[in-house]
Design an enzyme around this catalytic site. Structure first.
Site, PDB file in Angstrom:
ATOM      1  N   GLU A 155       0.805  -1.235   0.000  1.00  0.00           N
ATOM      2  CA  GLU A 155       0.000   0.000   0.000  1.00  0.00           C
ATOM      3  C   GLU A 155       0.836   1.281   0.000  1.00  0.00           C
ATOM      4  OE1 GLU A 155      -2.668  -0.421   3.311  1.00  0.00           O
ATOM      5  OE2 GLU A 155      -3.526  -2.282   2.559  1.00  0.00           O
ATOM      6  N   GLU A 260      -6.271 -10.526  -0.935  1.00  0.00           N
ATOM      7  CA  GLU A 260      -7.022 -10.305   0.309  1.00  0.00           C
ATOM      8  C   GLU A 260      -8.517 -10.247  -0.022  1.00  0.00           C
ATOM      9  OE1 GLU A 260      -5.525  -7.046   2.659  1.00  0.00           O
ATOM     10  OE2 GLU A 260      -3.439  -7.424   2.077  1.00  0.00           O
TER      11      GLU A 260
END
Length: 376
Positions: A155, A260
């Site tokens: 991220e 995810e």
């Protein structure tokens, strides 16, 4: 019917029963083996609980530790590592023949308080790089040959495609990602190295990660796959956007993972994906938490439809997609119960709070047998 005919019929029924029972007990990982790995995020305690570990053994061939491999959990004090939970995770995974994914080496969150300072002052670039190299060398080196792949950086970009503001960027600069991949490769040259992020169906962010992959490759820095976090909902994103994202990343010569995956069934008061920019509006709590009891049958059917739609895209890209990891075993532990509002009851995963399989499990097993989706 004579005696021998009777015996033959009994034997036939027994063999048929064993065959059909075995098929019924075949899990998702076995059914999708020729397409891609089926993974799950777990905690070490999950693996010590009989019902949860049984689900993991049956349905998943890849494991990601959801918490304990993050820096704040591993190195609470400088140089003092707490490897016990991870060692147990690694030992269990190898005992049961699972591929293990390390999550994560560099992130703007889950860092120990001491990491970016020295004597109450910010570290220099050189000192932070030294800490980064030492940490990666220690952790990746400890599990060399045991952990299959690593989420090296997690991220690092905003939705607009700019670098996320973080101490890594502020102190080291934009090349902190390159250095992290170099350190990881040096620590275990055989490990697969990944960049992992959410929102990669959005063009600006996708563009930034494409540029990152191109830059790493142009410098000879290994990057093997991109992880598309799949924190989705019943309506977001359009399946076409996921299809296009996978195609674009695959064209760069890297594999693609859905790293995810979970599908929220709740209404969202803000952006429908993980982030810090959700704007909570004035909707009543009852409207934001409509399924605090059992999940209605019609909504469970919508959830199954949605997962099937997503898996249709993934099967179409089976040559490029190497893993699909669900972010949790059951609804009870899902982080989505607390984001973007706390204490809601979401139902985003394959197994309910009683560890019973939902309709979606049956649907995905059937889809694996078909191997593709028939156009309606």
């Amino acid at each position: 019917m004579d005696f021998f005919s009777y015996v033959k019929s009994i034997l036939f029924l027994a063999v048929f029963s064993l065959f059909t029972t075995g098929c019924a007990q075949t899990g998702l990982a076995d059914r999708y083996r020729e397409y891609f790995d089926i993974g799950v995020a777990v905690s070490t305690s999950d693996l010590s609980e009989f019902e949860k570990s049984s689900i993991v053994k049956k349905h998943f061939n890849s494991l990601t530790h959801e918490f304990s491999m993050k820096w704040s959990q591993l190195e609470v004090k400088p140089g003092k590592y707490e490897f016990e939970m991870v060692d147990q995770f690694v030992a269990w995974g190898h005992e049961h023949g699972k591929k293990l994914v390390g999550h994560t080496l560099v992130w703007h969150k889950a860092n120990p308080d001491w990491l970016f300072t020295e004597d109450d002052s910010n570290l220099s670039r050189a000192k932070l790089l030294a800490r980064l190299e030492k940490h990666i060398s220690t952790v990746v080196g400890r599990y060399k040959g045991k952990v299959y792949g690593w989420d090296v950086v997690n991220e690092a970009f905003g939705y607009d495609g700019t670098f996320r503001k973080s101490p890594w960027l502020n102190i080291i600069g934009e090349d902190f990602i390159e250095r992290a991949f170099e350190f990881a490769h040096a620590a275990d040259p055989d490990a697969k190295l990944y960049y992992n992020d959410y929102g990669l169906v959005h063009k600006s962010k996708q563009d930034a990660v494409v540029r990152l992959i191109q830059r790493l490759k142009s410098k000879g820095i290994p990057i093997h796959a991109v992880g598309i976090q799949g924190h989705y909902s019943l309506t977001y994103p359009d399946a076409k956007l996921l299809d296009e994202a996978i195609s674009r990343f695959a064209s760069l010569g890297v594999e693609v993972m859905i790293s995810e995956l979970d599908v929220s069934v709740l209404p969202f008061p803000g952006p429908e994906e993980r982030g810090e920019d959700a704007e909570i509006n004035n909707l009543r709590a009852a409207e934001l938490d409509p399924y605090s009891g059992a999940l209605p049958t019609d909504i469970e059917a919508q959830l199954a439809d949605r997962y099937q739609e997503l898996f249709c895209v993934l099967l179409a890209h089976r040559a490029s997609v190497n893993r699909v990891t669900f972010w949790g075993i059951s609804d009870a532990e899902s982080w989505r119960n607390n984001w973007p509002l706390p204490e809601r009851m979401d139902h985003p995963l394959l197994f309910d709070r009683n560890l019973k399989p939902k309709l979606v499990v049956e649907r995905l097993l059937h889809l694996a047998d078909e191997g593709e989706c028939k156009e309606s």
